[in-house]
Design an enzyme around this catalytic site. Structure first.
Site, PDB file in Angstrom:
ATOM      1  CB  ALA A  84      -0.936   0.024   1.205  1.00  0.00           C
TER       2      ALA A  84
ATOM      3  CD  GLU B 261      -4.571 -14.485  -3.619  1.00  0.00           C
ATOM      4  OE1 GLU B 261      -5.244 -13.739  -2.874  1.00  0.00           O
ATOM      5  OE2 GLU B 261      -4.565 -15.716  -3.510  1.00  0.00           O
TER       6      GLU B 261
ATOM      7  CE1 TYR C 221       2.547  -5.527  -6.940  1.00  0.00           C
ATOM      8  CE2 TYR C 221       0.244  -5.868  -7.443  1.00  0.00           C
ATOM      9  CZ  TYR C 221       1.223  -5.496  -6.562  1.00  0.00           C
ATOM     10  OH  TYR C 221       0.884  -5.090  -5.300  1.00  0.00           O
TER      11      TYR C 221
END
Length: 167
Positions: free
Chosen positions: A83, A116, A128
């Site tokens: 985050a 995930e 990612y």
């Protein structure tokens, strides 16, 4: 005068360092702001005291700007959460945290990293994919109505991480 004011209010680049159990409260607050189901301070602290969990944090002065946490198992790792505070999003901080973290994982002998991400979380998915992760599976309705993408990245040596594709 304007120069002085701009220096006073300018944001310095966040400093990246290892996270510890002392960061549990700050991580819990940022996690709660960032995800539909946030983690409590106790949940974060119990993760950070596990020997197989590593984390990194970003501090901008005394303000907590971001974090990343992973759990290691044999030669694999799972990124549990990442985050970045809204004020720092879109400025490359997530990329910096991720690359530091991947380098540390490689240094621990990790061969493969999984994570995930919600299918609708475009900024995270782009981060990612640009960092070399590839989709290997999907979990329909994992995040409420949203599908979770299961991503994987194979790691090379820590030296090779510095040569990964430009992100």
């Amino acid at each position: 005068m304007i120069s002085l004011l701009s220096k006073l209010f300018a944001r310095s680049e966040p400093i990246l360092s290892d996270a510890s159990a002392r960061d549990a409260a700050a991580i819990a607050v940022l996690h709660g702001k960032s995800f539909q189901r946030g983690w409590s301070e106790d949940e974060v602290e119990s993760l950070l005291v596990e020997r197989n969990v590593i984390g990194h944090r970003a501090l901008a002065g005394k303000k907590f700007a971001g974090f990343i946490l992973s759990r290691l198992a044999a030669d694999e790792a799972e990124i549990l959460s990442v985050a970045v505070d809204r004020a720092w999003q879109g400025r490359g901080l997530g990329r910096r945290l991720l690359m530091l973290h991947l380098g540390r994982l490689a240094g621990f002998g990790t061969q493969t990293v999984f994570l995930e991400v919600g299918e609708t979380n475009d900024p995270a998915a782009k981060l990612y994919l640009r960092a070399g992760f590839r989709e290997v599976s999907r979990r329909p309705n994992y995040y409420g109505n949203a599908t979770a993408l299961i991503l994987r990245r194979d790691l090379a040596s820590p030296v090779d991480l510095g040569r990964s594709r430009s992100i």
